[in-house]
Motif scaffolding. Structure first.
Motif, mmCIF file in Angstrom:
data_model
loop_
_atom_site.group_PDB
_atom_site.id
_atom_site.type_symbol
_atom_site.label_atom_id
_atom_site.label_comp_id
_atom_site.label_asym_id
_atom_site.label_seq_id
_atom_site.Cartn_x
_atom_site.Cartn_y
_atom_site.Cartn_z
ATOM 1 N N THR A 113 -34.261 -9.070 28.010
ATOM 2 C CA THR A 113 -32.966 -9.187 27.322
ATOM 3 C C THR A 113 -31.807 -8.984 28.294
ATOM 4 N N LYS B 93 -31.869 -9.463 31.567
ATOM 5 C CA LYS B 93 -31.800 -10.608 32.482
ATOM 6 C C LYS B 93 -31.102 -11.795 31.830
ATOM 7 N N ALA B 94 -31.440 -12.044 30.551
ATOM 8 C CA ALA B 94 -30.815 -13.154 29.830
ATOM 9 C C ALA B 94 -29.312 -12.928 29.701
ATOM 10 N N LYS B 95 -28.920 -11.671 29.433
ATOM 11 C CA LYS B 95 -27.501 -11.349 29.314
ATOM 12 C C LYS B 95 -26.793 -11.534 30.652
ATOM 13 N N ARG C 248 -26.402 -15.225 31.331
ATOM 14 C CA ARG C 248 -25.365 -15.766 30.450
ATOM 15 C C ARG C 248 -23.979 -15.402 30.952
#
Length: 280
Positions: free
Chosen positions: A7, A9-11, A14
């Motif tokens: 989560t 890493k995705a943030k 983004r």
């Protein structure tokens, strides 16, 4: 990013994509300005839109850099920037030190006045300044515009540096006195090095205020030989058309010092403004 969860890493990805998008939006006009400056006008206004020069030419740059009027304007802009910076430093830094290190009667009123002065548009102070300078016989010289520009830069210097001086421990003053330093020597040898980041920040901002000025320079100095770069960009417009590649080359030269300063001094500028805003 190895220790981050999926989560996180995705943030992070983004946020990076969003930052790159914002950077692209702000930097694309500068890229467009520069690439048109190396095109011929025929290519710029051709039927096929090009995003980089195919008919590459240095002529617009050479025409500007070999023009006597341009070189005079370049000198005037540098003078405006350097003199504005010098006046703002000489008057603003000691004032910020006094308000930051000593109890000044009515200090909050002064600070509020400085903050309000930052909200005033130049057009509001232009007429009073012109009348004052006219009465003093202070119009039509290279110092007039920098003094007017510095008048609006000094409040910024005080508001920015005051929290820096307030954040310095009192023990530093006491140690300086034990070493035999007087007030002036302690200010120059101890306090100024301690707020180096803030000093660099206000130097850059003050210089750019003078470099980018148009209103004060055009109002107080009417002679063509005293006009800065910002006042002469119109010269490539005539009844027979507009030479856009020359205008873009002129504009690129005008923004070049701003870009270089922020590239090489960005950590001081950003850090100085943020630190000055929160230290109090």
């Amino acid at each position: 990013m190895d220790n981050m969860t999926g989560t996180e890493k995705a943030k992070e990805i983004r946020n990076s994509i969003f930052a790159l998008l914002i950077a692209f939006i702000f930097l694309f006009p500068i890229y467009w300005l520069i690439q048109i400056s190396f095109k011929s006008d025929a290519e710029t206004f051709g039927k096929v839109l090009t995003y980089f020069p195919h008919d590459f030419t240095f002529e617009p740059w050479l025409e500007n850099l070999t023009d006597k009027t341009f070189l005079i304007s370049l000198k005037n802009s540098f003078l405006n920037g350097l003199l504005t910076m010098a006046i703002a430093l000489v008057l603003g830094v000691p004032a910020a030190y006094g308000m930051g290190r000593y109890r000044v009667k009515g200090g909050n009123v002064f600070l509020l006045t400085f903050l309000i002065s930052q909200m005033l548009p130049p057009s509001l102070t232009l007429t009073p300044m012109y009348l004052i300078f006219s009465k003093l016989g202070f119009l039509g010289n290279h110092l007039t515009a920098p003094v007017a520009i510095a008048a609006s830069s000094i409040p910024f210097v005080i508001v920015t540096l005051r929290p820096y001086f307030r954040s310095i421990p009192v023990s530093l003053d006491e140690a300086a006195r034990l070493d035999g330093c007087g007030s002036v020597k302690a200010f120059l040898m101890v306090m100024l090095p301690a707020v180096k980041t803030g000093i660099i920040t206000i130097m850059v901002i003050s210089f750019l205020n003078g470099w980018n000025d148009l209103v004060y320079s055009m109002t107080f100095n009417v002679a063509e030989t005293m006009r800065p770069l910002t006042a002469n960009i119109y010269k490539f417009q005539s009844a027979y058309g507009t030479r856009w590649n020359c205008i873009m080359a002129y504009g690129a030269i005008l923004v070049l010092p701003v870009i270089l300063m922020f590239i090489f001094l960005q950590k001081y500028i950003v850090g100085g403004l943020v630190a000055g805003a929160v230290k109090d």
